[in-house]
Design a protein around this motif. Structure first.
Motif, mmCIF file in Angstrom:
data_model
loop_
_atom_site.group_PDB
_atom_site.id
_atom_site.type_symbol
_atom_site.label_atom_id
_atom_site.label_comp_id
_atom_site.label_asym_id
_atom_site.label_seq_id
_atom_site.Cartn_x
_atom_site.Cartn_y
_atom_site.Cartn_z
ATOM 1 N N CYS A 1 0.683 -1.161 0.138
ATOM 2 C CA CYS A 1 -0.339 0.018 0.460
ATOM 3 C C CYS A 1 1.179 1.610 0.227
ATOM 4 N N THR A 2 2.068 0.916 -0.048
ATOM 5 C CA THR A 2 2.914 2.123 -0.338
ATOM 6 C C THR A 2 3.457 3.029 1.695
ATOM 7 N N MET A 3 2.730 1.984 1.971
ATOM 8 C CA MET A 3 3.037 3.206 3.888
ATOM 9 C C MET A 3 4.142 2.457 3.722
ATOM 10 N N LEU A 4 5.456 1.253 3.497
ATOM 11 C CA LEU A 4 6.327 0.837 3.847
ATOM 12 C C LEU A 4 7.428 0.745 2.900
ATOM 13 N N ARG A 5 8.010 1.392 2.946
ATOM 14 C CA ARG A 5 8.966 0.548 2.175
ATOM 15 C C ARG A 5 9.911 -0.029 1.478
#
Lengths: 333, 263
Positions: free
Chosen positions: A50-54
């Motif tokens: 979800c692009t919350m963590l790289r």
């Protein structure tokens, strides 16, 4: 193109490896289940998708967009239903939806139609004008589901979508999700602790210690544990055992209460044949009762991870949050 | 893309404003502290102050701009701190996964906090007649501009601090070691003319000082004799404004940068 393509995805927190290089694809329109014990890397994975963590290493491509290179494209394509409420409790239900529509740039006329439809679907039309703080847990979750769908996502992420809800609401939400897939072909990626819900998935990945230990359809996963078990009572157990051995080369074992147990694959198809084989013996052996039991996903889970699946400890933080909320209520901001 | 980000920033701003407008209790509660300072503290010290200036200056009038700055300062920092709450209660996630750049979200947050703080200042401004401060429409317009500027500086500073915080525990610390000193050193309560050098220097690096100085000169323009006001002023208003513009840029840049970097 797959809805989700994950290659060698890794995420470390300091020295701790939360996700240790996983690979999988999720097909378009599929309901994909992601199961694992607490701390196995489920949430870390979902947060990366979800692009919350790289990601520390590896790639994940959602609807053709790489999460590291084109996070905006990913965000445009996905909807997320979070495990914890992420609504603004001082806004009304409708305002929360409106806020979402503004962030996702949903056209005004489209919003009016879509929000009315979705509110009706989650049975919140009457509550839409009230502030979220007056909602029950189930109502909040239903509103979040409506919100997650507002912008027509291609891929819907559901992190424990029905945790803590009563069975009736759970069933309701599932009916809705399945209808949605049928009507709009939305791809769903979900984590859950409820094994009966996992049965709704087309395929399931089981993750443990940051690695995927199995990925298959629910029936194939169950086949890993062993076959179906048929237990029956017959007019003559000894004759039945001999007959099955000679005609079908089947081993049987005695079960409790004078039962005979046969292990097989495809038990539902095998039962009629079994009855025929016994009936055609001379003298005929009659079957008095028959029971088919199949391995459950729970059995699969235990076999692969060594734990039973636990309902997440999300509730443990509840009193803390409550306290924090009171603190906030008293404080001037 | 630009349009979408502008809309996103507007959305964040709009949320802060709705929440503020809806929370009447908070609005009134935020009036309590200024009233307390103004009427208890102000009235108590008024006789001493009056003697010192041969009756030319009413201490409550002197304090009034300081109280305006206080309302702005506290509201701005609290608005920035709401990021920590939003993170704690999950709402921040909804914003972070939206297809809006983090820069737009951070700028929307600065704008929202600044607007709300300015509104709070305007509410306190309604007390002006009570302490005998006369204001023209032009002055009010100028004051709104000044409060907005001070609020922008403070909200940005608040975000720089809040963005690193995961819990509200650090909040009390910040209150004691940052907000109260900034407030006390700003000259809100006492004139900064003729104070010891260390105090003069500390107040010179305090952003709030410039806000209080500008607000005081503008607020008391028609209520205090020009000669007396000249002795209370530290810098020309133009200098105060330029310093605040400089500071808001200096704080907005790291606020946006840190906000974009968080996971």
């Amino acid at each position: 193109m797959h809805a989700i393509e994950v290659r060698q995805l890794v995420r470390k927190f300091g020295d701790f490896v939360a996700v240790a290089g996983i690979d999988f694809d999720v097909h378009q329109g599929e309901v994909f289940g992601f199961l694992g014990p607490n701390g196995a890397g489920k949430s870390t994975t979902i947060n990366m998708l979800c692009t919350m963590l790289r990601p520390t290493a590896g790639t994940a491509v959602i609807n053709g967009h790489d999460v590291s290179k084109r996070p905006d494209g990913v965000r445009q394509s996905i909807g997320i239903i979070f495990q914890d409420a992420s609504l603004d409790d001082r806004l009304t239900g409708l305002e929360n939806l409106q806020f979402h529509a503004m962030l996702y740039d949903v056209r005004r006329d489209l919003f009016a139609r879509r929000s009315a439809e979705l509110l009706a679907m989650v049975d919140l039309t009457d509550k839409a004008g009230e502030q979220i703080r007056t909602y029950s847990g189930g109502m909040k979750r239903r509103l979040e589901i409506a919100r997650g769908l507002l912008h027509h996502p291609k891929v819907l992420f559901l992190d424990e979508p029905t945790i803590g809800l009563d069975p009736q609401t759970r069933r309701h939400i599932w009916q809705y999700l399945l209808k949605l897939r049928q009507q709009e072909g939305v791809t769903m990626f979900m984590t859950t602790h409820y094994m009966d819900e996992a049965e709704h998935c087309d395929r399931i990945a089981i993750i443990d210690h940051g690695k995927i230990v199995a990925l298959d359809t629910p029936p194939n996963l169950k086949a890993l544990v062993g076959g179906d078990i048929i237990s029956m009572r017959t007019s003559d157990n000894k004759a039945a055992t001999a007959r099955l051995k000679s005609v079908r080369q089947l081993d049987t074992r005695p079960g409790p209460d004078g039962q005979v147990i046969v292990e097989t694959t495809d038990g539902d198809r095998f039962i009629p044949q079994l009855i025929d084989v016994l009936a055609s013996a001379a003298p005929a052996i009659s079957v008095q009762s028959i029971n088919l039991s199949r391995p459950t996903l729970e059995d699969v889970f235990i076999k692969l991870t060594g734990h039973t699946i636990r309902v997440s400890e999300a509730d443990a933080t509840q009193p803390l949050r409550q306290m924090a909320r009171m603190w906030r209520g008293g404080a001037r901001r | 893309m630009l349009r979408r980000n502008l809309k996103g920033a507007y959305t964040i701003w709009y949320r802060d404003v709705i929440r503020f407008a809806r929370d009447r209790v908070r609005m009134l509660a935020a009036l309590g502290q200024p009233l307390l300072y103004l009427f208890v503290f102000g009235t108590g010290l008024a006789p001493a102050m009056s003697t010192a200036t041969n009756g030319a200056l009413d201490f409550r009038q002197f304090m009034f701009p300081g109280i305006l700055a206080m309302a702005v300062l506290f509201t701005a920092i609290f608005s920035a701190i709401s990021i920590v709450w939003d993170r704690e209660f999950g709402f921040l996630k909804e914003v972070m996964v939206a297809p809006v750049s983090r820069t737009a979200v951070a700028l929307g947050k600065v704008a929202g906090g600044a607007t709300v703080a300015m509104f709070q200042g305007v509410i306190v401004l309604l007390l002006a007649p009570v302490v005998g401060v006369k204001l023209t429409a032009g002055q009010v317009a100028m004051l709104i501009g000044l409060m907005l500027l001070l609020a922008t500086v403070m909200t940005s500073l608040g975000i720089v601090i809040a963005v690193r915080q995961r819990t509200m525990e650090g909040f009390q610390m910040m209150m004691n070691f940052l907000m109260m000193p900034m407030f006390f050193l700003s000259g809100a309560f006492f004139p900064l003319r003729g104070v010891p050098l260390w105090l003069a220097w500390l107040s010179r690096i305090d952003p709030v000082t410039y806000g209080v100085d500008a607000l005081r000169q503008q607020t008391l323009r028609h209520s205090v004799p020009a000669g007396l006001l000249g002795t209370l002023a530290l810098h020309p208003i133009r200098t105060d404004v330029l310093v605040m513009i400089g500071l808001s840029i200096a704080f907005v840049i790291p606020a946006v940068w840190l906000f974009g970097r968080q996971e």
